[in-house]
Scaffold this active site. Structure first.
Site, PDB file in Angstrom:
ATOM      1  N   HIS A  16       4.398   5.681  11.796  1.00  0.00           N
ATOM      2  CA  HIS A  16       3.981   5.538  10.390  1.00  0.00           C
ATOM      3  C   HIS A  16       3.026   6.699  10.089  1.00  0.00           C
ATOM      4  O   HIS A  16       1.811   6.510   9.948  1.00  0.00           O
ATOM      5  CB  HIS A  16       3.302   4.181  10.198  1.00  0.00           C
ATOM      6  CG  HIS A  16       3.111   3.753   8.771  1.00  0.00           C
ATOM      7  ND1 HIS A  16       3.283   4.608   7.693  1.00  0.00           N
ATOM      8  CD2 HIS A  16       2.744   2.545   8.248  1.00  0.00           C
ATOM      9  CE1 HIS A  16       3.032   3.938   6.575  1.00  0.00           C
ATOM     10  NE2 HIS A  16       2.713   2.688   6.890  1.00  0.00           N
TER      11      HIS A  16
ATOM     12  N   LYS B 242      25.633  -3.457   0.048  1.00  0.00           N
ATOM     13  CA  LYS B 242      27.109  -3.447   0.015  1.00  0.00           C
ATOM     14  C   LYS B 242      27.670  -2.697   1.219  1.00  0.00           C
ATOM     15  O   LYS B 242      28.864  -2.460   1.313  1.00  0.00           O
ATOM     16  CB  LYS B 242      27.596  -2.749  -1.260  1.00  0.00           C
ATOM     17  CG  LYS B 242      27.102  -3.367  -2.539  1.00  0.00           C
ATOM     18  CD  LYS B 242      27.554  -2.491  -3.718  1.00  0.00           C
ATOM     19  CE  LYS B 242      26.677  -2.705  -4.928  1.00  0.00           C
ATOM     20  NZ  LYS B 242      26.819  -1.619  -5.906  1.00  0.00           N
TER      21      LYS B 242
ATOM     22  N   ARG C 195       0.798  -1.225   0.000  1.00  0.00           N
ATOM     23  CA  ARG C 195       0.000   0.000   0.000  1.00  0.00           C
ATOM     24  C   ARG C 195       0.829   1.274   0.000  1.00  0.00           C
ATOM     25  O   ARG C 195       0.595   2.186  -0.795  1.00  0.00           O
ATOM     26  CB  ARG C 195      -0.905   0.080   1.256  1.00  0.00           C
ATOM     27  CG  ARG C 195      -2.194  -0.634   1.152  1.00  0.00           C
ATOM     28  CD  ARG C 195      -2.531  -1.219   2.494  1.00  0.00           C
ATOM     29  NE  ARG C 195      -1.548  -2.238   2.765  1.00  0.00           N
ATOM     30  CZ  ARG C 195      -1.672  -3.496   2.327  1.00  0.00           C
ATOM     31  NH1 ARG C 195      -2.744  -3.861   1.707  1.00  0.00           N
ATOM     32  NH2 ARG C 195      -0.721  -4.375   2.552  1.00  0.00           N
ATOM     33  N   THR C 196       1.760   1.366   0.926  1.00  0.00           N
ATOM     34  CA  THR C 196       2.418   2.654   1.129  1.00  0.00           C
ATOM     35  C   THR C 196       3.238   3.035  -0.102  1.00  0.00           C
ATOM     36  O   THR C 196       3.113   4.145  -0.630  1.00  0.00           O
ATOM     37  CB  THR C 196       3.307   2.605   2.389  1.00  0.00           C
ATOM     38  OG1 THR C 196       2.528   2.061   3.453  1.00  0.00           O
ATOM     39  CG2 THR C 196       3.807   3.974   2.768  1.00  0.00           C
TER      40      THR C 196
ATOM     41  N   ARG D 282      11.003   3.978   3.797  1.00  0.00           N
ATOM     42  CA  ARG D 282      10.641   2.989   4.821  1.00  0.00           C
ATOM     43  C   ARG D 282      11.895   2.246   5.222  1.00  0.00           C
ATOM     44  O   ARG D 282      12.699   1.851   4.359  1.00  0.00           O
ATOM     45  CB  ARG D 282       9.600   2.008   4.304  1.00  0.00           C
ATOM     46  CG  ARG D 282       9.384   0.843   5.258  1.00  0.00           C
ATOM     47  CD  ARG D 282       8.210   0.011   4.896  1.00  0.00           C
ATOM     48  NE  ARG D 282       6.961   0.729   5.125  1.00  0.00           N
ATOM     49  CZ  ARG D 282       5.754   0.182   5.028  1.00  0.00           C
ATOM     50  NH1 ARG D 282       5.632  -1.086   4.714  1.00  0.00           N
ATOM     51  NH2 ARG D 282       4.666   0.897   5.241  1.00  0.00           N
TER      52      ARG D 282
HETATM   53  N1   CP Z   1      -0.386  -0.140   5.892  1.00  0.00           N
HETATM   54  C1   CP Z   1       0.830  -0.368   5.318  1.00  0.00           C
HETATM   55  O1   CP Z   1       1.828   0.256   5.680  1.00  0.00           O
HETATM   56  O2   CP Z   1       0.823  -1.330   4.359  1.00  0.00           O
HETATM   57  P1   CP Z   1       2.116  -1.772   3.507  1.00  0.00           P
HETATM   58  O3   CP Z   1       3.082  -2.413   4.486  1.00  0.00           O
HETATM   59  O4   CP Z   1       1.613  -2.706   2.467  1.00  0.00           O
HETATM   60  O5   CP Z   1       2.721  -0.518   2.938  1.00  0.00           O
END
Ligand code: CP
Length: 304
Positions: free
Chosen positions: A129, A80, A51-52, A101
């Site tokens: 998040h 590396k 999603r993100t 992320r």
């Molecule tokens: N909600 C969420 O962060 O989903 P993903 O890990 O698929 O990005």
């Protein structure tokens, strides 16, 4: 330089503005389709995501911009031994904005210290998040018409659940909020989240291991996955993973206007039989995430 590392980097007023822009984008997408022409978003994902990452990329494309990046640390030079600081110093020369992320808490903050372009925290370990929280806030606003006067239940892995930590921080700033924290003892909300937000603001809260005991009190039920990737041993994960499974049967005692949210991915914690229930908002929530990320990109690039 504007970054989004923590949801509290945005004021309540700024969140209201983002919600208004996201709603306007949904109603009038053609107004926005050239806003980021010639701009580039880099998605640096050192941890898996569906999603993100994809909603960030779709968001930039729908604003007329371009995307580049990687979806796996193994395909980047971090494999590396390159540091986050060096990676970001390089990529900020290629892109106008970066969504990152990382499995290590604080990595996006380190990146922000080095970057010449805005950094967005797209999830750091079990910490925060904030853009999921933007998706959650828009969903709550659209479902309830307000972000005040709500009893919100968080259920599942409240210890490692970064989406829970960020949403509690965000909702603690609204009026007449009550929290119901539902988890096994081993997965309770960390004290720092409770102290910094709930206790600090004297917000009423209940802590329980039983979803059945409290489901009838809730306006919002925020279900979460027990996250295998955060456990040190598989035995504990296997013991705890099915602690809560939401079924149509359990929902018989819930309010008729309950809103069920989940950041997804789901494993077992919501039966697929619940998906047809009009109170299930989690797929609408994923779409809302794209619009809030569009609004955020516009804000951080100052092209609103
Ligand atoms: N909600 C969420 O962060 O989903 P993903 O890990 O698929 O990005």
């Amino acid at each position: 330089m504007n970054h989004l590392i923590d949801i509290l980097d945005l004021s309540v007023e700024e969140i209201s503005e983002l919600i208004a822009v996201a709603n306007d984008i949904m109603a009038n997408p053609e107004k926005y389709q050239e806003k980021c022409r010639y701009k580039k978003l880099a998605t640096l994902f050192f941890e898996p995501s569906t999603r993100t990452r994809l909603s960030f990329e779709a968001a930039m494309m729908e604003l007329g911009g371009n995307v580049l990046g990687f979806s796996d640390a193994a395909s980047s030079s971090s494999s590396k031994g390159e540091s986050v600081s060096d990676t970001v110093s390089v990529v900020s020369g290629y892109a106008d904005i970066i969504a990152m992320r990382h499995p290590k808490e604080g990595a996006p903050l380190v990146a922000a210290m080095k970057s010449e372009v805005p950094i967005i925290n797209a999830g750091d370990g079990g910490h925060n998040h904030p853009t999921q929280t933007l998706a959650d806030l828009l969903t709550i606003y659209r479902e309830k018409g307000d972000l005040n006067n709500l009893t919100i239940g968080f259920c599942g892995d409240l210890k490692f659940g970064r989406t829970v930590h960020s949403l509690i921080a965000a909702m603690s700033r609204y009026k007449n909020i009550k929290f119901v924290l539902i988890s096994p003892n081993e997965l309770k909300l960390p004290s720092y989240v409770k102290n910094d937000h709930i206790k600090e603001k004297n917000i009423p809260y209940v802590q329980t291991e039983s979803l059945d005991d409290v489901i009838g009190d809730l306006d919002i039920l925020y279900m979460t996955r027990v996250q295998k990737e955060r456990f040190f041993n598989e035995e504990d994960y296997l013991r705890l993973k099915d602690s809560y499974i939401l079924t149509p049967e359990k929902l018989k005692n819930a309010k008729s206007d309950l809103s069920i949210l989940h950041p997804l991915p789901r494993v077992n914690e919501i039966s697929t039989l619940v998906d047809e229930d009009p109170r299930a908002c989690y797929f609408r929530q994923t779409k809302n995430g794209k619009y809030m990320r569009m609004a955020l990109i516009l804000k951080l690039l100052e092209v609103m």
